[in-house]
Enzyme design. Structure first.
Site, mmCIF file in Angstrom:
data_model
loop_
_atom_site.group_PDB
_atom_site.id
_atom_site.type_symbol
_atom_site.label_atom_id
_atom_site.label_comp_id
_atom_site.label_asym_id
_atom_site.label_seq_id
_atom_site.Cartn_x
_atom_site.Cartn_y
_atom_site.Cartn_z
ATOM 1 N N LYS A 181 0.702 -1.202 -0.060
ATOM 2 C CA LYS A 181 0.193 0.017 -0.143
ATOM 3 C C LYS A 181 0.948 1.206 0.026
ATOM 4 O O LYS A 181 0.214 2.393 -0.387
ATOM 5 C CB LYS A 181 -1.058 -0.064 1.201
ATOM 6 C CG LYS A 181 -1.945 -1.344 1.025
ATOM 7 C CD LYS A 181 -2.972 -0.755 -0.307
ATOM 8 C CE LYS A 181 -4.014 -1.702 -0.122
ATOM 9 N NZ LYS A 181 -5.316 -1.013 -1.029
ATOM 10 N N SER A 239 -3.065 -12.431 4.140
ATOM 11 C CA SER A 239 -3.603 -12.253 2.575
ATOM 12 C C SER A 239 -2.508 -12.593 1.456
ATOM 13 O O SER A 239 -3.172 -13.227 0.610
ATOM 14 C CB SER A 239 -4.154 -10.853 2.258
ATOM 15 O OG SER A 239 -2.775 -10.169 2.154
HETATM 16 C C1 LIG Z 1 -2.796 -6.999 3.739
HETATM 17 C C2 LIG Z 1 -3.433 -6.653 2.490
HETATM 18 N N1 LIG Z 1 -3.873 -7.614 1.792
HETATM 19 C C3 LIG Z 1 -4.731 -7.266 0.600
HETATM 20 C C4 LIG Z 1 -5.256 -6.113 0.422
HETATM 21 C C5 LIG Z 1 -5.973 -5.814 -0.833
HETATM 22 O O1 LIG Z 1 -5.534 -5.092 -1.770
HETATM 23 P P1 LIG Z 1 -6.243 -3.929 -2.813
HETATM 24 O O2 LIG Z 1 -7.019 -3.088 -2.040
HETATM 25 O O3 LIG Z 1 -5.310 -3.496 -3.790
HETATM 26 O O4 LIG Z 1 -7.521 -4.956 -3.302
HETATM 27 C C6 LIG Z 1 -4.809 -4.896 1.519
HETATM 28 C C7 LIG Z 1 -5.624 -3.564 1.145
HETATM 29 O O5 LIG Z 1 -5.571 -2.840 2.034
HETATM 30 C C8 LIG Z 1 -4.185 -5.281 2.262
HETATM 31 O O6 LIG Z 1 -3.831 -4.361 3.397
#
Ligand SMILES: Cc1ncc(COP(=O)(O)O)c(C=O)c1O
Length: 321
Positions: A48, A282
């Site tokens: 991010k 994630s």
């Molecule tokens: C740890 C984590 N994984 C996945 C995502 C998802 O990414 P995106 O917002 O680009 O879909 C985020 C988004 O905040 C995140 O902080």
């Protein structure tokens, strides 16, 4: 972007250009490979940082952000950390609005980086560590109130094109270059959808045959048009049960994959033990989905994934218990 061998003028320039690693140990015995982009190595320990930089620099160049103006954003912690770094370095006060359901390492890290952190209570039936779409609505209301109160710039990650552009201009092209153009498929756990949208737009422009899969929590797969039976899953940063994500380009979605909490946790732990990669829930979800593809319709192929954030962000959870 970063140049090797020369001092950078700020930590902002250390954002991006993360390494791409072949997960040879996790894929042992399988036909094909997984290429993982170590985005947890960004200065704020997540992907991010990229969008924080792009959103602020886009707003600066289009005169939407005035010198010294306060910046506000709703965050699960990672965008806020990126914005704290970018805003702190450039001299904009930053207010992060976050659900109490997100892990507290994140709030502490943002405060340490100079952000003002406002924590919003969860709904009565929500649990810490499990932030639902309903919880997020409460955070959104509070963020909107503070923007009005402080005449602030809203670094709106769900709507501003900077979120898409960061990945379209950088993450996607980095993947293509570092892999030598060998990627057959990409799967990505979706929060705002910015990473998926930006990377897939870059991939499809390069080679329309690259197949792109949305990854969602099992029981909260709204993009796949399934009913929500488990909104309080544990895969922080996405899976918010929001059917309409403004940044997502549906024509770039070739399919949908589901991952359970258990699979995300198991693979995050295996990444740490077997690959020496200390990443979060994630990231575990993305690699679990990639392993599924290798074991099914993409045997013998090359799958690309982003490793979104650091395992350090979950030390207070039972991910590492
Ligand atoms: C740890 C984590 N994984 C996945 C995502 C998802 O990414 P995106 O917002 O680009 O879909 C985020 C988004 O905040 C995140 O902080």
């Amino acid at each position: 972007m970063m140049q090797q061998g020369q001092p950078l003028s700020s930590a902002i320039e250390a954002i991006g250009n993360t390494p791409l690693v072949r997960l040879s140990r996790l894929t042992k015995g399988l036909d094909g490979q997984i290429l993982a982009k170590l985005d947890y190595l960004n200065p704020g320990l997540s992907k991010k940082d990229r969008i924080a930089r792009q959103i602020i620099e886009d707003a600066e160049s289009e005169n939407r952000l005035k010198p010294g103006q306060t910046v506000v954003e709703l965050t699960s912690g990672n965008t806020g950390t990126g914005l704290a770094i970018v805003c702190g370095t450039k001299g904009y006060p930053f207010v992060a609005v976050m659900s109490k359901g997100n892990s507290m390492e994140r709030a502490r890290m943002m405060s340490a980086l100079g952000a003002e952190v406002i924590l919003v209570n969860q709904l009565q039936d929500s649990k810490p560590g499990q932030v639902s779409g309903g919880d997020l609505e409460l955070v959104e209301k509070e963020a909107q109130r503070i923007v009005l109160e402080r005449k602030a710039f809203r670094a709106d990650q769900f709507r501003l094109s900077g979120n898409f552009r960061a990945h379209y201009l950088h993450t996607g092209p980095e993947f293509i270059e570092q892999s030598g153009g060998s990627i057959d498929a990409f799967c990505d756990f979706v929060g705002t959808g910015g990473s998926f949208a930006g990377c897939t737009a870059a991939f499809k422009a390069h080679n329309p045959r690259i197949r792109c899969f949305v990854v969602e929590p099992d029981g909260a797969a709204v993009l796949a048009k399934e009913p929500v039976t488990y909104p309080n899953h544990r895969i922080q940063g996405g899976g918010y049960s929001m059917p309409n994500l403004p940044l997502l380009q549906h024509e770039h979605i070739d399919g949908y994959l589901k991952v359970t909490d258990r699979e995300a946790v198991d693979i995050a732990r295996r990444l740490a033990r077997e690959e020496g990669i200390f990443a979060g829930f994630s990231s575990g979800a993305n690699v679990a989905a990639a392993l599924y593809l290798l074991q099914t319709s993409f045997a013998g192929k090359t799958i690309a994934v982003i490793l979104c954030d650091s395992g350090l962000k979950y030390l207070s959870t039972d991910l590492w218990a």
